[in-house]
Design an enzyme around this catalytic site. Sequence first.
Site, short mmCIF file in Angstrom:
data_model
loop_
_atom_site.label_atom_id
_atom_site.label_comp_id
_atom_site.label_asym_id
_atom_site.label_seq_id
_atom_site.Cartn_x
_atom_site.Cartn_y
_atom_site.Cartn_z
N HIS A 36 0.86 -1.19 0.00
CA HIS A 36 0.00 0.00 0.00
C HIS A 36 0.89 1.24 0.00
O HIS A 36 1.25 1.77 1.05
CB HIS A 36 -0.92 0.00 1.22
CG HIS A 36 -1.99 1.05 1.16
ND1 HIS A 36 -3.33 0.73 1.11
CD2 HIS A 36 -1.94 2.40 1.12
CE1 HIS A 36 -4.05 1.84 1.06
NE2 HIS A 36 -3.22 2.88 1.07
N HIS A 38 1.32 4.88 -2.39
CA HIS A 38 0.84 5.72 -3.48
C HIS A 38 1.99 6.37 -4.23
O HIS A 38 3.02 6.69 -3.65
CB HIS A 38 -0.12 6.78 -2.94
CG HIS A 38 -1.40 6.21 -2.42
ND1 HIS A 38 -2.46 5.89 -3.24
CD2 HIS A 38 -1.79 5.90 -1.15
CE1 HIS A 38 -3.45 5.41 -2.49
NE2 HIS A 38 -3.06 5.40 -1.23
N HIS A 222 -9.73 1.07 -1.09
CA HIS A 222 -9.62 1.60 0.27
C HIS A 222 -10.94 1.39 1.00
O HIS A 222 -12.01 1.38 0.38
CB HIS A 222 -9.33 3.10 0.24
CG HIS A 222 -7.92 3.45 -0.14
ND1 HIS A 222 -7.31 2.98 -1.27
CD2 HIS A 222 -7.01 4.25 0.47
CE1 HIS A 222 -6.08 3.47 -1.34
NE2 HIS A 222 -5.87 4.25 -0.30
N GLU A 225 -11.02 3.36 7.03
CA GLU A 225 -10.05 4.22 7.70
C GLU A 225 -10.81 5.40 8.31
O GLU A 225 -10.98 5.48 9.52
CB GLU A 225 -8.96 4.72 6.76
CG GLU A 225 -7.93 5.59 7.48
CD GLU A 225 -6.88 6.18 6.56
OE1 GLU A 225 -5.75 6.39 7.04
OE2 GLU A 225 -7.18 6.44 5.39
N ASP A 303 1.76 3.90 3.00
CA ASP A 303 0.72 4.75 2.43
C ASP A 303 1.33 5.94 1.68
O ASP A 303 1.51 5.90 0.47
CB ASP A 303 -0.25 5.21 3.52
CG ASP A 303 -1.59 5.66 2.97
OD1 ASP A 303 -1.78 5.63 1.75
OD2 ASP A 303 -2.47 6.03 3.78
N ASP A 304 1.64 7.03 2.38
CA ASP A 304 2.19 8.24 1.77
C ASP A 304 3.33 8.77 2.63
O ASP A 304 3.16 9.77 3.36
CB ASP A 304 1.11 9.32 1.64
CG ASP A 304 0.00 8.94 0.69
OD1 ASP A 304 0.29 8.72 -0.51
OD2 ASP A 304 -1.16 8.85 1.13
#
Length: 366
Positions: A36, A38, A222, A225, A303-304
């Site tokens: 996961h 991006h 997604h 969350e 994630d980021d």
Amino acid sequence: MTGTADMRRHLGAPEDAAGSGGTGRDLAALPKAHLHLHFTGSMRPQTLWELAAERRIRLPRSLTDDVALQVEPTHRGWFRFQRQYDAARAVVDSEQAMRRLIREAAEDDAAEGSGRLELQVDPTSYAPHVGGLTPAIEIVLDEAEATENETGVSIGIIIAASRTRHPLDARTLARLAARHADRAPGRVVGFGLSNDERRGDTRDFAAAFRIAKDAGLLSVPHGGELLGPDHVREVVDSLAPDRLGHGVRAAQDPWLLEQIVEQGIGLEVCPASNASLGVFQEATDVPLRTLVESGALIALSADDPLLFNSRLLDQYETARAIGFTDEELAHLAASSIRLSSAPEEVRTRLLDGVQGWLRTPPEPAG
């Protein structure tokens, strides 16, 4: 529900490994998969600053102070996150920049023990700079293949649609993903749905996911969350996920969590992201222990990292801080590998490496 011991047997990790239960082994040496991540969010801060300087783009102070984003889980908080993400994405305006991001993401993963990277990209934002959606994804795939050969990190690409755009756009991207599903290495391996979970009607995206599933792609939307168990249930029922991006809010509903375990749906858990977006106060508050003890298959992910100032290795450090032993950390790594769509020879090599990591004595304290 499946217990922890059953999960260990399922993952194929040795329960009597030397040093089992010890701590102190080098987590960067633990083979793992990163599922996961991006595209823009994978960018190194230094790369962002260099590209912005070359383009004479003035970045928000929040992107130049090297401090992790922290917002509340509200529309205003998400808007702040999205504004920063969009500002970073503005510097990725050429084929050269796109290739650089892929190469550096793989290099950073390799340094942290990741032998499999599944990078998520929505080509819509980059298409105007390179001649369209098809050229954008072909650049990504071409660089993924070259980077895999150079770094040894196996790479798969996930094409993701956005909840903020019309579901017909998602179908266009699903068809694009399907057309590139048989290319290897660096092929498209999955189809996702990202952005603010509170936007759009999940059911409206079901047709796009059927296109992707019919092409043999993984369903990796997604869910769970910002929104709770009801949203997770809606995503599960409508999009038939193989993995859920996040999914941590399923821990609030034992029956739902049991269904996720029984269906073998993996959870891409991103503790730093959850904390930065205000879902939990601290990364260590993420209910990782509850999820693991339920028998859920987990892939820790970053994630980021550009915005959250926390990479893949930091997520394993967080699990260690929660109290996970080296044996349990190895099971998490093995789970991420098994949840990946890596070729079988890559999965076997990485899983063998996990067992080898466990056989290595831990570093002496002090």
